[in-house]
Design an enzyme around this catalytic site. Structure first.
Site, PDB file in Angstrom:
ATOM      1  N   HIS A 188      -1.206  -5.189   1.960  1.00 59.99           N
ATOM      2  CA  HIS A 188      -2.529  -6.700   2.286  1.00 59.99           C
ATOM      3  C   HIS A 188      -1.780  -8.029   1.651  1.00 59.99           C
ATOM      4  CE1 HIS A 188      -6.045  -3.480   2.887  1.00 59.99           C
ATOM      5  NE2 HIS A 188      -6.167  -4.407   3.898  1.00 59.99           N
TER       6      HIS A 188
ATOM      7  N   GLU B 199       0.876  -1.053  -0.359  1.00 57.32           N
ATOM      8  CA  GLU B 199       0.354   0.160   0.301  1.00 57.32           C
ATOM      9  C   GLU B 199       0.738   0.974   0.155  1.00 57.32           C
ATOM     10  OE1 GLU B 199      -3.246  -0.185  -0.529  1.00 57.32           O
ATOM     11  OE2 GLU B 199      -3.709  -2.154  -0.061  1.00 57.32           O
TER      12      GLU B 199
ATOM     13  N   CYS C 279      -8.143  -2.183   8.589  1.00 59.37           N
ATOM     14  CA  CYS C 279      -6.547  -1.547   8.022  1.00 59.37           C
ATOM     15  C   CYS C 279      -6.137  -0.336   7.497  1.00 59.37           C
ATOM     16  CB  CYS C 279      -6.413  -2.532   6.797  1.00 59.37           C
ATOM     17  SG  CYS C 279      -6.025  -4.441   6.710  1.00 59.37           S
TER      18      CYS C 279
HETATM   19  N1  PCA Z   1      -9.031  -6.800   6.393  1.00 59.61           N
HETATM   20  C1  PCA Z   1      -9.310  -5.662   6.674  1.00 59.61           C
HETATM   21  C2  PCA Z   1      -9.058  -5.367   8.676  1.00 59.61           C
HETATM   22  C3  PCA Z   1      -8.399  -6.671   8.838  1.00 59.61           C
HETATM   23  C4  PCA Z   1      -8.037  -7.406   7.500  1.00 59.61           C
HETATM   24  O1  PCA Z   1      -6.724  -8.347   7.448  1.00 59.61           O
HETATM   25  C5  PCA Z   1      -9.229  -4.120   5.547  1.00 59.61           C
HETATM   26  O2  PCA Z   1      -8.383  -5.101   4.757  1.00 59.61           O
HETATM   27  O3  PCA Z   1      -9.144  -3.349   6.393  1.00 59.61           O
END
Ligand code: PCA
Length: 215
Positions: free
Chosen positions: A166, A80, A143
């Protein structure tokens, strides 16, 4: 030995596992580029997740912080690039909170850029034959909230490298009634985060040109 903090999230939205938690647990205790990794699993709850992250940073004083989370539906490890100052939960968190159209920090800037060498990490992941991409939006759920809070802490209190990655579903999560989304084996996710840590500790520059050439 200097410390690196890697976090994952507990399962959410009815899932039984979260690959980011399993990867953080797998990396806990590993030595990477002369640093010891501490892996921590954060609750998927607004507020509490960030409080726990800040507690970990205070207590460990890590050189580098990489937070990871699950992003179902993507095939790539997504590094990100920026955290945005908005919370708009599409589903409730693990304690039933579903805040909408709120800033993460009332007096904070619109966005913070990751201080990880984002392009260099993506290039290193691709060199290792792992599908990887730069993502310019970490969503508006827990997140992004943790990512924004992390960058705000680093910006205000202790400058250093930190950011968010991610990861895709595990193969077992991709067997679903509502389709067959892409997935990645846990070993590859763990390897990917290990490469991200190593690159963040060793890369001097962001290899923007290299990644552009690969796209
Ligand atoms: N993914 C979610 C919250 C926790 C996770 O592992 C997100 O992308 O916000």
């Amino acid at each position: 030995m200097k410390t690196v903090l890697v976090t994952g999230f507990e399962p959410f939205d009815g899932e039984r596992v979260n690959p980011s938690a399993l990867a953080a647990e797998a990396l806990n205790g590993r030595e990477i580029a002369g640093h010891r990794v501490t892996g921590v699993v954060l609750p998927c709850v607004f507020g509490k997740s960030l409080a726990m992250l800040r507690g970990g940073i205070r207590c460990l004083q890590p050189e580098l912080i990489i937070c990871a989370g699950q992003r179902g539906g993507r095939a790539e490890i997504a590094v990100e690039s920026m955290a945005i100052n908005i919370v708009a939960a599409p589903i409730p968190d693990n304690e039933g909170n579903q805040p909408f159209a709120r800033p993460v920090a009332r007096t904070g800037p619109l966005a913070y850029l990751s201080t990880l060498p984002v392009e260099a990490i993506v290039a290193a992941l691709r060199d290792a034959k792992l599908p990887a991409m730069i993502s310019n939006c970490a969503g508006t759920f827990v997140c992004n909230h943790v990512f924004y809070g992390l960058m705000r802490t680093l910006h205000r209190a202790r400058p250093g490298r930190g950011g968010f990655i991610h990861v895709p579903y595990l193969p077992e999560q991709a067997q679903r009634a509502d389709g067959n989304p892409p997935s990645m084996p846990l070993e590859e996710i763990v390897r990917g985060l290990e490469i991200a840590v190593e690159t963040s500790l060793t890369a001097e520059h962001n290899l923007r040109a290299t990644v552009r050439a690969n796209q």
